[in-house]
Design a protein around this motif. Structure first.
Motif, PDB file in Angstrom:
ATOM      1  N   LEU A 161       6.946  69.217  55.882  1.00 32.95           N
ATOM      2  CA  LEU A 161       6.834  70.486  55.172  1.00 32.95           C
ATOM      3  C   LEU A 161       7.080  71.694  56.075  1.00 32.95           C
ATOM      4  O   LEU A 161       7.695  72.671  55.628  1.00 32.95           O
ATOM      5  CB  LEU A 161       5.459  70.578  54.510  1.00 32.95           C
ATOM      6  CG  LEU A 161       5.312  69.798  53.201  1.00 32.95           C
ATOM      7  CD1 LEU A 161       3.862  69.780  52.757  1.00 32.95           C
ATOM      8  CD2 LEU A 161       6.187  70.393  52.111  1.00 32.95           C
ATOM      9  N   PRO A 162       6.615  71.696  57.342  1.00 37.00           N
ATOM     10  CA  PRO A 162       6.969  72.834  58.204  1.00 37.00           C
ATOM     11  C   PRO A 162       8.476  73.050  58.324  1.00 37.00           C
ATOM     12  O   PRO A 162       8.938  74.188  58.405  1.00 37.00           O
ATOM     13  CB  PRO A 162       6.341  72.454  59.552  1.00 37.00           C
ATOM     14  CG  PRO A 162       5.163  71.616  59.186  1.00 37.00           C
ATOM     15  CD  PRO A 162       5.607  70.825  57.994  1.00 37.00           C
ATOM     16  N   PHE A 183       0.508  72.196  60.493  1.00 40.93           N
ATOM     17  CA  PHE A 183      -0.503  71.611  59.612  1.00 40.93           C
ATOM     18  C   PHE A 183      -1.907  72.095  59.966  1.00 40.93           C
ATOM     19  O   PHE A 183      -2.785  72.140  59.105  1.00 40.93           O
ATOM     20  CB  PHE A 183      -0.442  70.084  59.696  1.00 40.93           C
ATOM     21  CG  PHE A 183       0.710  69.489  58.942  1.00 40.93           C
ATOM     22  CD1 PHE A 183       0.667  69.356  57.567  1.00 40.93           C
ATOM     23  CD2 PHE A 183       1.845  69.059  59.609  1.00 40.93           C
ATOM     24  CE1 PHE A 183       1.723  68.807  56.867  1.00 40.93           C
ATOM     25  CE2 PHE A 183       2.909  68.508  58.923  1.00 40.93           C
ATOM     26  CZ  PHE A 183       2.850  68.381  57.543  1.00 40.93           C
ATOM     27  N   ALA A 184      -2.107  72.445  61.217  1.00 41.80           N
ATOM     28  CA  ALA A 184      -3.438  72.884  61.633  1.00 41.80           C
ATOM     29  C   ALA A 184      -3.793  74.255  61.076  1.00 41.80           C
ATOM     30  O   ALA A 184      -4.971  74.617  61.030  1.00 41.80           O
ATOM     31  CB  ALA A 184      -3.525  72.904  63.160  1.00 41.80           C
ATOM     32  N   ALA A 185      -2.794  75.010  60.638  1.00 42.04           N
ATOM     33  CA  ALA A 185      -3.040  76.384  60.200  1.00 42.04           C
ATOM     34  C   ALA A 185      -3.322  76.499  58.706  1.00 42.04           C
ATOM     35  O   ALA A 185      -3.684  77.580  58.239  1.00 42.04           O
ATOM     36  CB  ALA A 185      -1.842  77.266  60.562  1.00 42.04           C
ATOM     37  N   SER A 205       2.355  61.496  53.221  1.00 46.35           N
ATOM     38  CA  SER A 205       1.517  61.316  54.404  1.00 46.35           C
ATOM     39  C   SER A 205       0.698  62.567  54.703  1.00 46.35           C
ATOM     40  O   SER A 205      -0.507  62.501  54.866  1.00 46.35           O
ATOM     41  CB  SER A 205       2.374  60.941  55.618  1.00 46.35           C
ATOM     42  OG  SER A 205       3.312  61.961  55.901  1.00 46.35           O
ATOM     43  N   ARG A 206       1.332  63.731  54.756  1.00 46.27           N
ATOM     44  CA  ARG A 206       0.601  64.970  55.031  1.00 46.27           C
ATOM     45  C   ARG A 206       1.088  66.026  54.052  1.00 46.27           C
ATOM     46  O   ARG A 206       2.273  66.346  54.004  1.00 46.27           O
ATOM     47  CB  ARG A 206       0.815  65.427  56.474  1.00 46.27           C
ATOM     48  CG  ARG A 206       0.404  64.393  57.503  1.00 46.27           C
ATOM     49  CD  ARG A 206       0.575  64.894  58.921  1.00 46.27           C
ATOM     50  NE  ARG A 206      -0.488  65.824  59.296  1.00 46.27           N
ATOM     51  CZ  ARG A 206      -0.582  66.377  60.497  1.00 46.27           C
ATOM     52  NH1 ARG A 206       0.324  66.112  61.423  1.00 46.27           N
ATOM     53  NH2 ARG A 206      -1.567  67.206  60.786  1.00 46.27           N
ATOM     54  N   CYS A 207       0.159  66.547  53.273  1.00 48.58           N
ATOM     55  CA  CYS A 207       0.489  67.514  52.229  1.00 48.58           C
ATOM     56  C   CYS A 207      -0.240  68.828  52.503  1.00 48.58           C
ATOM     57  O   CYS A 207      -1.265  68.856  53.182  1.00 48.58           O
ATOM     58  CB  CYS A 207       0.105  66.977  50.852  1.00 48.58           C
ATOM     59  SG  CYS A 207       0.700  65.300  50.520  1.00 48.58           S
TER      60      CYS A 207
END
Length: 353
Positions: A161-162, A183-185, A205-207
């Motif tokens: 996504l980034p 993702f950390a933000a 996996s990461r949303c």
């Protein structure tokens, strides 16, 4: 294949006696009978490579840090295997010609150039469509109260996504985020947030999730999907009980599917001839029973759940509506042409009986 390879080898051995071992004519006598075999291996190999690439695209976005490279490694291994069996039959004869210095230099330079150019193309650029899942999530309590609204995003490609937001500045601006996003933000959504499209959500996996305004939702929807007790529960033998429920889809316009995720000591229900399916597990949650109701009807759904104990039964409701509110539709339209966006609204609520 074996027949053509045997014919090529016999032809080659006979031509050696007439033209010599290093003769170009001897090589031609070997290669020409082998052409049908080579055509078959190239055709089958190309089909296998295309099949593997398609399946790798269906595996979704794998967890970092190595998940991004797993599809590439598998595809590269298959291409190497196909290349080996395609040119393998030629090597015993043409290796003498390929081992010459000019040819080796040409192959080496071509490989380096191909590596440099391939890094600029799919899947690491915006030249090919990237599949983005956009869910407008509305969490409600009852028929008219909104608890939270968010925009949830996921991808089913090796690009994260980034990467999408970095090359879609208008979308990042509308979400009030920086294009250099990590993702950390931001907040991350979990598989439970995508219950309406389970098990497709297992490909994610990461949303990411971002806050959304609820004013336009209240403007366009008077009633949300909700679950209510239809009549008093019935006590059965021992501590067993039967709960009678009524499920309303509210005023949704283009219902795709409604999902009931039931957790607890469920022993029977009124669906599917009173037969419970195998329990499912969403993310790190407890095992549960999932019921899918397709489409919309003129009347509310009435059903019962039977519990084998007095412990509470939790019912998570998720209704997927293909209609988008004005703000969600506008946000979807900001994505560039190289993204293939699948967008929908998901109305979610939880009830305990």
């Amino acid at each position: 294949m074996s027949v053509f390879m045997l014919l090529a080898w016999v032809s080659y051995r006979l031509s050696i006696k007439s033209f010599g071992l290093r003769s170009f004519r001897s090589t031609a006598c070997y290669v020409i009978p082998l052409i049908p075999c080579l055509m078959y291996t190239v055709y089958f190999g190309g089909f296998l490579v295309a099949f593997v690439i398609e399946k790798m695209g269906m595996t979704g976005s794998l967890p970092p840090p190595f998940g991004y490279f797993i599809p590439d490694v598998i595809v590269a291994a298959i291409i190497g295997l196909v290349t080996s069996w395609s040119i393998g039959p030629l090597l015993p004869v043409v290796s003498y010609w390929l081992a010459r210095s000019p040819i080796m230099h040409f192959l080496l330079h071509s490989s380096v150039l191909a590596l440099a150019l391939s890094s600029q193309f799919f899947p690491y650029s915006t030249d090919a469509p990237k599949r983005v899942i956009f869910q407008h999530t509305i969490r409600s309590a009852g028929a008219s109260q909104i608890m939270e609204t968010t925009y949830d995003f996921a991808v089913v490609d090796s690009n994260s996504l980034p990467f999408v937001f970095k090359h879609a500045p208008e979308v990042a601006k509308a979400l009030h985020i920086n294009t250099e996003l990590s993702f950390a933000a931001v907040k991350q959504s979990h598989q439970a947030d995508w219950m309406g499209i389970f098990p497709i959500s297992s490909l994610f996996s990461r949303c990411m999730k971002f806050p959304a305004q609820s004013s336009d939702v209240l403007t366009e929807y008077n009633h949300f999907p909700h679950l209510a007790i239809n009549k008093p529960q019935e006590s059965l033998s021992g501590v067993s009980r039967r709960i009678y429920l009524e499920f309303s889809l509210g005023c949704l316009r283009e219902v795709w599917v409604a999902v009931l995720n039931i957790t607890g000591s469920l022993s029977s229900w009124s669906f599917a001839d009173n037969i419970l399916p195998a329990p499912e597990k969403t993310g790190n949650g407890p095992p549960s029973y999932i019921c899918r109701l397709s489409g919309a009807g003129d009347k509310n759904w009435t059903f019962w759940l039977e519990a084998s104990s007095s412990d509470a039964i939790s019912v998570d409701v998720a209704v997927v509506d293909q209609y988008l509110t004005e703000s969600a539709a506008k946000l979807k339209g900001l994505f560039p042409d190289w993204t293939d966006v699948t967008a929908f609204s998901s109305f979610m609520s939880t009830y305990v009986f």
